[in-house]
Design an enzyme around this catalytic site. Structure first.
Site, short mmCIF file in Angstrom:
data_model
loop_
_atom_site.label_atom_id
_atom_site.label_comp_id
_atom_site.label_asym_id
_atom_site.label_seq_id
_atom_site.Cartn_x
_atom_site.Cartn_y
_atom_site.Cartn_z
N ASN A 81 0.82 -1.21 0.00
CA ASN A 81 0.00 0.00 0.00
C ASN A 81 0.86 1.26 0.00
O ASN A 81 1.14 1.83 -1.06
CB ASN A 81 -0.96 0.00 1.20
CG ASN A 81 -2.12 0.96 1.01
OD1 ASN A 81 -2.00 1.97 0.34
ND2 ASN A 81 -3.26 0.63 1.58
N ASP A 82 1.31 1.70 1.16
CA ASP A 82 2.04 2.97 1.23
C ASP A 82 3.34 2.94 0.46
O ASP A 82 3.80 3.98 -0.03
CB ASP A 82 2.33 3.33 2.70
CG ASP A 82 1.05 3.66 3.45
OD1 ASP A 82 0.23 4.42 2.91
OD2 ASP A 82 0.87 3.16 4.57
N VAL A 83 3.95 1.77 0.32
CA VAL A 83 5.25 1.69 -0.38
C VAL A 83 5.10 1.85 -1.89
O VAL A 83 6.11 1.88 -2.60
CB VAL A 83 5.97 0.36 -0.05
CG1 VAL A 83 6.29 0.29 1.43
CG2 VAL A 83 5.15 -0.83 -0.50
N VAL A 84 3.87 1.96 -2.38
CA VAL A 84 3.64 2.22 -3.81
C VAL A 84 2.77 3.46 -4.02
O VAL A 84 2.28 3.70 -5.12
CB VAL A 84 2.98 1.00 -4.50
CG1 VAL A 84 3.90 -0.20 -4.45
CG2 VAL A 84 1.62 0.66 -3.89
N PHE A 144 -0.57 1.92 6.80
CA PHE A 144 -0.22 2.35 8.15
C PHE A 144 -0.20 3.86 8.29
O PHE A 144 -0.41 4.39 9.38
CB PHE A 144 1.13 1.76 8.55
CG PHE A 144 2.32 2.38 7.88
CD1 PHE A 144 2.91 3.51 8.42
CD2 PHE A 144 2.89 1.82 6.74
CE1 PHE A 144 4.02 4.08 7.81
CE2 PHE A 144 3.98 2.39 6.13
CZ PHE A 144 4.55 3.52 6.67
#
Length: 477
Positions: A402-405, A442
């Site tokens: 999620n957040d890493v992309v 997160f």
């Protein structure tokens, strides 16, 4: 034990023991070095364990504290437990197991310092340096013990993954920390006062709990890495306490490696360690645990897709990159993913995996998870290696990440993740996100990638959707 040896060998025994300690240390260092690559990590772990075993055996000849029977029993019982865990614990539960290992490592170091401190009737015989290292071993070891088990609880789910705080907690924790170091100094000044000793022990145990409770579950990879460093530092302090060079060196190496990895992970999130520890950030406010289907509180347009459509796009692609995340681990879908990749490779598709440094719930979680499914090491690429390739990629399968992309890390200056290095999946011709819902990660923010024209959402549990995809690819033959 030494009185059974010939007199000449008895004279040489201290030098022989130190030489064997040096050999064991060299084996341990070489084993640690081999942990730097997935291809050599298994043998590196075995070599490091061998170094420790040699250190334990030579201790039988160096220290006349315990009988052979107790040490041999400890080796047998510990080996049996290790073999059982290696066979029974699934890769998805490895973060919890590592947290437990960290905790026991720190606890063992604290007990060693406690035992050495209490084995003599008059502790004033210890030098000031010995008393300081004893206090530090107890302080760091006890913090590691309780902190690691709180981390275990957050990862396991019986302690809330959300930050658990109270007003003034950071100030309270800081005062406790300062007080703990003050008690270490007081213990060195007045070692006969056992009230100081037990107060230090109790505060350290309490401080470990208070340190980890305010940290969100999604930040546990950093916490586990830091606690691993703590366990190494505690072991090194215990080595000073008992005068064991092997323990000093091995503990220092583990402590340094943990700190380096912690720093790398913080840089990968564009956050300071202080923000992780004191920012009350990274709770379980989303992830892949929501209901299946789009979130109900958005009026943005998403493009949903099906297994047949994804199978068609992937089968006729020249290059496909897979970016896994924690959702893959939760669904235990790594083996099904390998089936999908095998079928695509039979069709001549070039498939690679892009791994973000903080994907998963512990350092290297995705690498270990994929290795369990027999994914070749040469298909796994770090973020720096894979990012230049997205522009020439036909399809990117984002599975549980999620957040890493999230492109907001590059465009939204007010975003909590702004400046965080991400996988540049948005530069590919097509992205397909496998996810239960549109719930945030997160950071608690929406993912812009979900609504881009080049993106499609494949809603559902990762294992179920990948099974459907595997079947759809097979039906195209």
């Amino acid at each position: 034990m030494s009185h059974f040896l010939p007199s000449g060998l008895q004279t040489m025994l201290p030098n022989i023991i130190q030489l064997v300690y040096l050999i064991a240390t060299g084996i341990f260092i070489f084993g640690i070095k081999r942990l730097g690559s997935p291809a050599t990590a298994r043998s590196g772990n075995q070599l490091a364990a061998l170094g420790m075993l040699i250190g334990i055996v030579v201790t039988l000849f160096d220290q006349q504290i315990l009988s052979f029977e107790y040490i041999i029993a400890g080796i047998v019982v510990g080996s049996a437990i290790g073999a059982f865990l290696a066979k029974k614990v699934e890769m998805t539960s490895m973060p919890e197991l590592v947290a437990v290992f960290n905790g026991f490592g720190g606890g063992a170091s604290a007990l060693v310092a406690w035992g050495e401190f209490t084995r003599v009737a008059d502790p004033t015989i210890f030098s000031g340096q010995d008393l300081v290292t004893t206090g530090l071993s107890i302080l760091i070891g006890a913090i590691t013990f309780t902190g690691s088990f709180v981390a275990f609880g957050k990862l396991k789910g019986f302690i809330s993954g959300n930050p658990l705080t109270f007003p003034g907690q950071n100030v309270f924790n800081a005062l406790l920390s300062i007080g703990s170091f003050g008690l270490v100094g007081w213990l060195a000044f007045d070692p006969t006062n056992l009230i100081i000793f037990w107060t230090l022990f109790g505060i350290a145990l309490f401080l470990g709990i208070l340190t980890v409770l305010p940290i969100g579950g999604a930040d546990m990879p950093v916490v586990i890495s830091l606690l691993n460093s703590y366990s190494g530092l505690a072991a090194s302090m215990a080595g000073f306490v008992i005068g064991n060079n092997l323990l000093i060196i091995s503990g220092a190496l583990v402590g340094a490696a943990g700190l380096i990895l912690t720093n790398i992970m913080c840089e990968s999130m564009n956050r300071s360690l202080g923000n992780v520890l004191f920012g009350a950030f990274g709770g379980d406010n989303g992830g892949d645990g929501g209901n299946t289907g789009p979130a109900a509180d958005t009026d943005k347009t998403v493009h949903k897709t099906t297994a047949q459509d994804v199978a068609l796009q992937c089968s006729y692609a020249d290059k496909v990159i897979i970016t896994p995340g924690y959702g893959l681990a939760v669904a235990q879908a790594q083996h099904v993913l390998k089936e999908v990749v095998d079928k695509l490779e039979k069709k001549g598709v070039n498939v690679k995996y892009g791994i973000h440094p903080v994907a998963g719930r512990m350092p290297g979680h995705m690498n270990v998870l994929l290795a369990e499914a027999d994914v070749p090491y040469d298909q796994l690429y770090d973020m720096e290696q894979i990012n230049p390739e997205f522009k020439s990629t036909d399809v990117v399968l984002v599975i549980g990440a999620n957040d890493v992309v999230n492109p907001a890390a590059k465009t939204e200056e007010g975003s909590p993740i702004y400046g965080m290095p991400i996988l540049d999946v948005d530069e590919a011709k097509r992205t397909i996100v496998f996810k239960r819902s549109l719930s945030p990660g997160f950071a608690g923010i929406d993912n812009e990638l979900f609504y881009e024209d080049s993106n499609q959402m494949f809603f559902g549990d990762a294992k179920d959707t990948l099974q459907d995809l595997s079947q759809a690819i097979g039906e195209m033959d």
